[in-house]
Design a protein around this motif. Sequence first.
Motif, PDB file in Angstrom:
ATOM      1  N   LYS A 231     -44.563  74.029-108.744  1.00  0.00           N
ATOM      2  CA  LYS A 231     -45.273  75.204-108.267  1.00  0.00           C
ATOM      3  C   LYS A 231     -44.553  75.716-107.029  1.00  0.00           C
ATOM      4  CE  LYS A 231     -49.665  77.108-107.033  1.00  0.00           C
ATOM      5  NZ  LYS A 231     -51.048  76.904-106.738  1.00  0.00           N
ATOM      6  N   TRP A 232     -44.244  76.983-107.065  1.00  0.00           N
ATOM      7  CA  TRP A 232     -43.556  77.631-105.961  1.00  0.00           C
ATOM      8  C   TRP A 232     -44.542  78.518-105.223  1.00  0.00           C
ATOM      9  CZ3 TRP A 232     -38.743  76.198-104.641  1.00  0.00           C
ATOM     10  CH2 TRP A 232     -38.034  75.449-105.580  1.00  0.00           C
ATOM     11  N   LEU A 233     -44.516  78.437-103.912  1.00  0.00           N
ATOM     12  CA  LEU A 233     -45.426  79.207-103.071  1.00  0.00           C
ATOM     13  C   LEU A 233     -44.641  80.225-102.254  1.00  0.00           C
ATOM     14  CD1 LEU A 233     -47.511  76.209-101.704  1.00  0.00           C
ATOM     15  CD2 LEU A 233     -48.074  77.681-103.626  1.00  0.00           C
ATOM     16  N   ARG A 234     -45.277  81.339-101.985  1.00  0.00           N
ATOM     17  CA  ARG A 234     -44.667  82.363-101.137  1.00  0.00           C
ATOM     18  C   ARG A 234     -44.995  82.071 -99.677  1.00  0.00           C
ATOM     19  NH1 ARG A 234     -45.227  88.032-104.264  1.00  0.00           N
ATOM     20  NH2 ARG A 234     -43.729  88.610-102.672  1.00  0.00           N
ATOM     21  N   SER A 235     -44.316  82.762 -98.782  1.00  0.00           N
ATOM     22  CA  SER A 235     -44.457  82.516 -97.344  1.00  0.00           C
ATOM     23  C   SER A 235     -45.907  82.606 -96.879  1.00  0.00           C
ATOM     24  CB  SER A 235     -43.601  83.503 -96.552  1.00  0.00           C
ATOM     25  OG  SER A 235     -42.244  83.287 -96.821  1.00  0.00           O
ATOM     26  N   LYS A 236     -46.618  83.602 -97.330  1.00  0.00           N
ATOM     27  CA  LYS A 236     -48.006  83.797 -96.900  1.00  0.00           C
ATOM     28  C   LYS A 236     -48.863  82.581 -97.251  1.00  0.00           C
ATOM     29  CE  LYS A 236     -51.861  87.008 -97.336  1.00  0.00           C
ATOM     30  NZ  LYS A 236     -52.338  88.266 -97.928  1.00  0.00           N
ATOM     31  N   GLU A 237     -48.667  82.041 -98.458  1.00  0.00           N
ATOM     32  CA  GLU A 237     -49.439  80.874 -98.884  1.00  0.00           C
ATOM     33  C   GLU A 237     -49.094  79.646 -98.042  1.00  0.00           C
ATOM     34  OE1 GLU A 237     -49.859  81.653-103.623  1.00  0.00           O
ATOM     35  OE2 GLU A 237     -47.833  81.395-102.820  1.00  0.00           O
ATOM     36  N   VAL A 238     -47.803  79.486 -97.742  1.00  0.00           N
ATOM     37  CA  VAL A 238     -47.358  78.342 -96.942  1.00  0.00           C
ATOM     38  C   VAL A 238     -47.918  78.433 -95.526  1.00  0.00           C
ATOM     39  CG1 VAL A 238     -45.347  77.151 -95.972  1.00  0.00           C
ATOM     40  CG2 VAL A 238     -45.281  78.026 -98.322  1.00  0.00           C
ATOM     41  N   ARG A 239     -47.877  79.629 -94.936  1.00  0.00           N
ATOM     42  CA  ARG A 239     -48.418  79.808 -93.576  1.00  0.00           C
ATOM     43  C   ARG A 239     -49.904  79.485 -93.553  1.00  0.00           C
ATOM     44  NH1 ARG A 239     -45.890  84.870 -93.835  1.00  0.00           N
ATOM     45  NH2 ARG A 239     -47.928  85.838 -93.552  1.00  0.00           N
ATOM     46  N   LYS A 240     -50.617  79.862 -94.590  1.00  0.00           N
ATOM     47  CA  LYS A 240     -52.050  79.582 -94.651  1.00  0.00           C
ATOM     48  C   LYS A 240     -52.308  78.081 -94.784  1.00  0.00           C
ATOM     49  CE  LYS A 240     -56.254  80.862 -97.095  1.00  0.00           C
ATOM     50  NZ  LYS A 240     -56.832  81.624 -98.215  1.00  0.00           N
ATOM     51  N   ILE A 241     -51.557  77.402 -95.659  1.00  0.00           N
ATOM     52  CA  ILE A 241     -51.729  75.960 -95.873  1.00  0.00           C
ATOM     53  C   ILE A 241     -51.435  75.186 -94.599  1.00  0.00           C
ATOM     54  CG2 ILE A 241     -50.765  73.946 -97.065  1.00  0.00           C
ATOM     55  CD1 ILE A 241     -50.344  75.811 -99.500  1.00  0.00           C
ATOM     56  N   LEU A 242     -50.338  75.541 -93.925  1.00  0.00           N
ATOM     57  CA  LEU A 242     -49.910  74.805 -92.732  1.00  0.00           C
ATOM     58  C   LEU A 242     -50.531  75.340 -91.440  1.00  0.00           C
ATOM     59  CD1 LEU A 242     -46.107  74.380 -93.551  1.00  0.00           C
ATOM     60  CD2 LEU A 242     -47.968  72.732 -93.922  1.00  0.00           C
ATOM     61  N   SER A 243     -51.225  76.458 -91.534  1.00  0.00           N
ATOM     62  CA  SER A 243     -51.819  77.112 -90.360  1.00  0.00           C
ATOM     63  C   SER A 243     -50.771  77.374 -89.290  1.00  0.00           C
ATOM     64  CB  SER A 243     -52.954  76.268 -89.785  1.00  0.00           C
ATOM     65  OG  SER A 243     -53.979  76.106 -90.725  1.00  0.00           O
ATOM     66  N   ILE A 244     -49.701  78.064 -89.694  1.00  0.00           N
ATOM     67  CA  ILE A 244     -48.615  78.367 -88.774  1.00  0.00           C
ATOM     68  C   ILE A 244     -48.323  79.867 -88.809  1.00  0.00           C
ATOM     69  CG2 ILE A 244     -47.561  76.079 -88.916  1.00  0.00           C
ATOM     70  CD1 ILE A 244     -45.554  77.218 -90.921  1.00  0.00           C
ATOM     71  N   SER A 245     -47.581  80.313 -87.819  1.00  0.00           N
ATOM     72  CA  SER A 245     -47.216  81.733 -87.733  1.00  0.00           C
ATOM     73  C   SER A 245     -45.943  82.000 -88.524  1.00  0.00           C
ATOM     74  CB  SER A 245     -46.992  82.116 -86.273  1.00  0.00           C
ATOM     75  OG  SER A 245     -45.832  81.462 -85.783  1.00  0.00           O
ATOM     76  N   THR A 246     -45.633  83.270 -88.657  1.00  0.00           N
ATOM     77  CA  THR A 246     -44.410  83.689 -89.341  1.00  0.00           C
ATOM     78  C   THR A 246     -43.181  83.131 -88.632  1.00  0.00           C
ATOM     79  OG1 THR A 246     -45.525  85.721 -90.005  1.00  0.00           O
ATOM     80  CG2 THR A 246     -43.139  85.701 -90.168  1.00  0.00           C
ATOM     81  N   GLY A 247     -43.193  83.181 -87.311  1.00  0.00           N
ATOM     82  CA  GLY A 247     -42.057  82.673 -86.533  1.00  0.00           C
ATOM     83  C   GLY A 247     -41.859  81.174 -86.700  1.00  0.00           C
ATOM     84  N   THR A 248     -42.953  80.431 -86.737  1.00  0.00           N
ATOM     85  CA  THR A 248     -42.849  78.983 -86.922  1.00  0.00           C
ATOM     86  C   THR A 248     -42.264  78.665 -88.286  1.00  0.00           C
ATOM     87  OG1 THR A 248     -44.743  78.626 -85.477  1.00  0.00           O
ATOM     88  CG2 THR A 248     -44.144  76.818 -86.945  1.00  0.00           C
ATOM     89  N   LEU A 249     -42.700  79.398 -89.302  1.00  0.00           N
ATOM     90  CA  LEU A 249     -42.156  79.178 -90.644  1.00  0.00           C
ATOM     91  C   LEU A 249     -40.662  79.503 -90.671  1.00  0.00           C
ATOM     92  CD1 LEU A 249     -42.660  78.389 -93.565  1.00  0.00           C
ATOM     93  CD2 LEU A 249     -43.353  80.748 -94.017  1.00  0.00           C
ATOM     94  N   GLN A 250     -40.277  80.545 -89.973  1.00  0.00           N
ATOM     95  CA  GLN A 250     -38.860  80.899 -89.894  1.00  0.00           C
ATOM     96  C   GLN A 250     -38.070  79.781 -89.216  1.00  0.00           C
ATOM     97  OE1 GLN A 250     -38.067  84.580 -87.900  1.00  0.00           O
ATOM     98  NE2 GLN A 250     -35.865  84.469 -88.266  1.00  0.00           N
ATOM     99  N   ASN A 251     -38.610  79.205 -88.155  1.00  0.00           N
ATOM    100  CA  ASN A 251     -37.933  78.088 -87.476  1.00  0.00           C
ATOM    101  C   ASN A 251     -37.798  76.873 -88.395  1.00  0.00           C
ATOM    102  OD1 ASN A 251     -37.352  79.261 -84.998  1.00  0.00           O
ATOM    103  ND2 ASN A 251     -39.380  78.796 -84.176  1.00  0.00           N
ATOM    104  N   LEU A 252     -38.799  76.615 -89.203  1.00  0.00           N
ATOM    105  CA  LEU A 252     -38.711  75.504 -90.154  1.00  0.00           C
ATOM    106  C   LEU A 252     -37.576  75.741 -91.152  1.00  0.00           C
ATOM    107  CD1 LEU A 252     -42.502  74.831 -90.892  1.00  0.00           C
ATOM    108  CD2 LEU A 252     -40.961  73.462 -89.473  1.00  0.00           C
ATOM    109  N   ARG A 253     -37.393  76.991 -91.556  1.00  0.00           N
ATOM    110  CA  ARG A 253     -36.280  77.319 -92.465  1.00  0.00           C
ATOM    111  C   ARG A 253     -34.945  77.176 -91.751  1.00  0.00           C
ATOM    112  NH1 ARG A 253     -39.372  81.978 -93.850  1.00  0.00           N
ATOM    113  NH2 ARG A 253     -37.925  83.238 -92.636  1.00  0.00           N
ATOM    114  N   ILE A 254     -34.839  77.754 -90.551  1.00  0.00           N
ATOM    115  CA  ILE A 254     -33.574  77.759 -89.807  1.00  0.00           C
ATOM    116  C   ILE A 254     -33.085  76.342 -89.526  1.00  0.00           C
ATOM    117  CG2 ILE A 254     -32.533  78.328 -87.560  1.00  0.00           C
ATOM    118  CD1 ILE A 254     -34.307  80.878 -87.591  1.00  0.00           C
ATOM    119  N   HIS A 255     -34.008  75.444 -89.170  1.00  0.00           N
ATOM    120  CA  HIS A 255     -33.640  74.069 -88.820  1.00  0.00           C
ATOM    121  C   HIS A 255     -33.646  73.137 -90.029  1.00  0.00           C
ATOM    122  CE1 HIS A 255     -34.850  75.769 -84.875  1.00  0.00           C
ATOM    123  NE2 HIS A 255     -33.732  75.139 -84.514  1.00  0.00           N
TER     124      HIS A 255
END
Length: 87
Positions: free
Chosen positions: A35-59
């Motif tokens: 199952k593949w999730l989009r960014s919005k779903e991941v941010r909701k599951i992890l309760s994180i912001s767009t910037g935090t999700l971007q940092n998780l990708r970058i690192h």
Amino acid sequence: MFIEILTKQDLQEFKEGLIQEIKQILLKESPPQKKWLRSKEVRKILSISTGTLQNLRIHNILPYSKVGGIFYYNEEEIKKLVANNEN
């Protein structure tokens, strides 16, 4: 000439047997789907912001795939991330 009469009970038994056979076939042949999730779903599951999700990708903390400008995340990878960071 031989004539056989079917009753409602016969049809009910046939139906139940057919349903059981179909269930067995579907369980054997259907491998677990990723199952593949989009960014919005991941941010909701992890309760994180767009910037935090971007940092998780970058690192390279959270693997992702990008298709046509949309980021997709594997649900299993998100579960691993949460499990690894539990206290």
